[in-house]
Design a protein around this motif. Structure first.
Motif, PDB file in Angstrom:
ATOM      1  N   ILE A 213       0.857  -1.185   0.000  1.00  0.00           N
ATOM      2  CA  ILE A 213       0.000   0.000   0.000  1.00  0.00           C
ATOM      3  C   ILE A 213       0.893   1.235   0.000  1.00  0.00           C
ATOM      4  O   ILE A 213       1.687   1.443   0.922  1.00  0.00           O
ATOM      5  N   THR A 214       0.768   2.060  -1.032  1.00  0.00           N
ATOM      6  CA  THR A 214       1.613   3.263  -1.144  1.00  0.00           C
ATOM      7  C   THR A 214       0.803   4.507  -1.503  1.00  0.00           C
ATOM      8  O   THR A 214       1.372   5.509  -1.947  1.00  0.00           O
ATOM      9  N   ASP A 215      -0.505   4.483  -1.291  1.00  0.00           N
ATOM     10  CA  ASP A 215      -1.345   5.614  -1.700  1.00  0.00           C
ATOM     11  C   ASP A 215      -1.752   6.498  -0.534  1.00  0.00           C
ATOM     12  O   ASP A 215      -2.696   7.279  -0.639  1.00  0.00           O
ATOM     13  N   ARG A 216      -1.067   6.407   0.594  1.00  0.00           N
ATOM     14  CA  ARG A 216      -1.383   7.261   1.725  1.00  0.00           C
ATOM     15  C   ARG A 216      -0.652   8.607   1.592  1.00  0.00           C
ATOM     16  O   ARG A 216       0.409   8.705   0.975  1.00  0.00           O
ATOM     17  N   ILE A 217      -1.217   9.657   2.216  1.00  0.00           N
ATOM     18  CA  ILE A 217      -0.642  10.995   2.084  1.00  0.00           C
ATOM     19  C   ILE A 217       0.708  11.093   2.774  1.00  0.00           C
ATOM     20  O   ILE A 217       1.692  11.569   2.196  1.00  0.00           O
ATOM     21  N   GLN A 222       3.033   4.843   4.314  1.00  0.00           N
ATOM     22  CA  GLN A 222       3.121   3.986   3.141  1.00  0.00           C
ATOM     23  C   GLN A 222       4.072   2.821   3.415  1.00  0.00           C
ATOM     24  O   GLN A 222       4.957   2.915   4.272  1.00  0.00           O
ATOM     25  N   SER A 224       7.202   1.049   3.183  1.00  0.00           N
ATOM     26  CA  SER A 224       8.495   1.675   2.891  1.00  0.00           C
ATOM     27  C   SER A 224       9.586   1.113   3.781  1.00  0.00           C
ATOM     28  O   SER A 224       9.318   0.431   4.776  1.00  0.00           O
ATOM     29  N   SER A 249      10.044   4.350  -0.434  1.00  0.00           N
ATOM     30  CA  SER A 249       8.770   3.644  -0.493  1.00  0.00           C
ATOM     31  C   SER A 249       8.867   2.452  -1.440  1.00  0.00           C
ATOM     32  O   SER A 249       9.820   2.313  -2.216  1.00  0.00           O
ATOM     33  N   ASP A 251       7.330   2.130  -3.987  1.00  0.00           N
ATOM     34  CA  ASP A 251       7.295   2.674  -5.346  1.00  0.00           C
ATOM     35  C   ASP A 251       8.563   3.446  -5.682  1.00  0.00           C
ATOM     36  O   ASP A 251       8.619   4.178  -6.679  1.00  0.00           O
ATOM     37  N   ASN A 304       1.823  -0.766   6.031  1.00  0.00           N
ATOM     38  CA  ASN A 304       0.415  -0.372   6.095  1.00  0.00           C
ATOM     39  C   ASN A 304      -0.408  -1.580   5.692  1.00  0.00           C
ATOM     40  O   ASN A 304      -0.336  -2.047   4.556  1.00  0.00           O
TER      41      ASN A 304
END
Length: 344
Positions: A213-217, A222, A224, A249, A251, A304
């Motif tokens: 999951i890497t879509d958190r603000i 995220q 990482s 992260s 990503d 996450n």
């Protein structure tokens, strides 16, 4: 961790402590280029940390002169050596009947006197905690040390790899070390390896995390990897100029704190069938290592898990203070190209 003494003296001094179940070990490093017959180190120990205004049976006062003469201890329990900048005093104090263990607290103070002051000028000893200089009869103003476990250690072998997110064959020369979950039954973990060449530190971190999951603000929310460095290995409770936090992260988006910066990092991330693989090259800020050098290192895996649930894995520091406190980092030793036994 090296602790600096305070005072108005022109010299300087610091000390380190170690322990085992038999003894407390103390190393005092004095910066005083001019030897004098009255140069001395006083060590004050309150073994039960009673903080009393008078001495009890467990309290110790040891005087060790630069010349090698001592009071309050046996010859076999201490050693004095000259250094380029001054001298060092090393000694051990037995616990006696005390059952010392991790978390146990001891009262301690150190006083260093420069005997080179003139006869008309008062001495201004350096001290750790008791500014009143009443350590000979009063333990209530001693500082306190808490016994802690030995940090985990790992080794960085010498070599150069291309940063592409793939595990080159040369990485097999580096002994792996594990980054484990903190008191959790599930969540991400990792296996890491370290390498070095010139002013560069290389890290390969293989993360097991099937749900990325890497879509958190917030970047720390995220999935990482965080890399913490203490290049001068001072193990301070605050960040110094050499301390850095690199976050990468899943990503391959990097964020930085302390002395970390984009210009110091090259990274690559590849997804795997069990998670993701991070490969990083970090330009060291204040250290060009040689075989045998050490630095403070810690690794953190942020996981996450969705639904507001966040887990963390760490290598050595079990606190949430790594971003500002280097005292609980593990130890990374730079070694040559040969493979060495692992230490986790």
């Amino acid at each position: 961790m090296s602790t600096t003494l305070k005072g108005d003296s022109s010299g300087s001094a610091s000390f380190r402590t170690l322990w085992d179940h038999s003894n407390l070990y103390i190393l005092v490093d004095v910066q005083d280029a001019k030897a004098d017959v009255n140069d001395r180190v006083d060590i004050f120990v309150d073994l039960n940390n009673g903080k009393t205004t008078s001495y009890e049976a467990d309290d110790r006062h040891v005087i060790i002169k630069r010349s090698g003469k001592a009071e309050g201890t046996e010859q076999r329990s201490y050693h004095v050596r000259e250094t380029k900048a001054g001298y060092q005093v090393e000694l051990f104090i037995p616990w006696g009947g005390i059952q010392a263990g991790s978390g146990y607290e001891v009262g301690l103070d150190i006083r260093v006197t420069d005997g080179g002051a003139s006869g008309t000028e008062p001495h201004h000893p350096l001290y750790w905690n008791d500014r009143t200089q009443s350590q000979e009869q009063d333990t209530s103003k001693y500082g306190v040390i808490q016994l802690a476990p030995m940090p985990k250690s790992a080794q960085a072998v010498q070599g150069i790899v291309h940063i592409d997110g793939k595990k080159d064959a040369l990485w097999n020369k580096a002994v792996p070390f594990e980054v484990k979950r903190l008191n959790q039954s599930e969540g991400a973990e990792a296996v890491a390896r370290a390498m070095w060449s010139g002013e560069y530190l290389y890290l390969l971190i293989d993360v097991t995390d099937p749900n990325i999951i890497t879509d958190r603000i917030n970047p720390w929310d995220q999935d990482s990897v965080e890399i913490f460095l203490d290049e001068n290995h001072q193990r301070t409770p605050y960040f110094q100029y050499d301390d850095a936090q690199f976050r990468i992260s899943a990503d391959n988006v990097a964020t930085f704190a302390g002395s970390a910066s984009p210009g110091r990092l090259v990274s690559a991330v590849k997804k795997t069938n069990k998670g993701y693989l991070v490969e990083a090259r970090i330009k060291l800020h204040s250290l060009t290592p040689k075989a045998g050098n050490v630095l403070g290192l810690d690794l953190q895996i942020n996981d996450n898990q969705g639904g507001g649930k966040q887990n963390v894995a760490k290598w050595n520091d079990t606190t949430n203070e790594s971003w500002r406190n280097t005292s609980q980092y593990g130890i990374l030793t730079f070694v040559g190209k040969e493979r060495y036994p692992s230490g986790t």
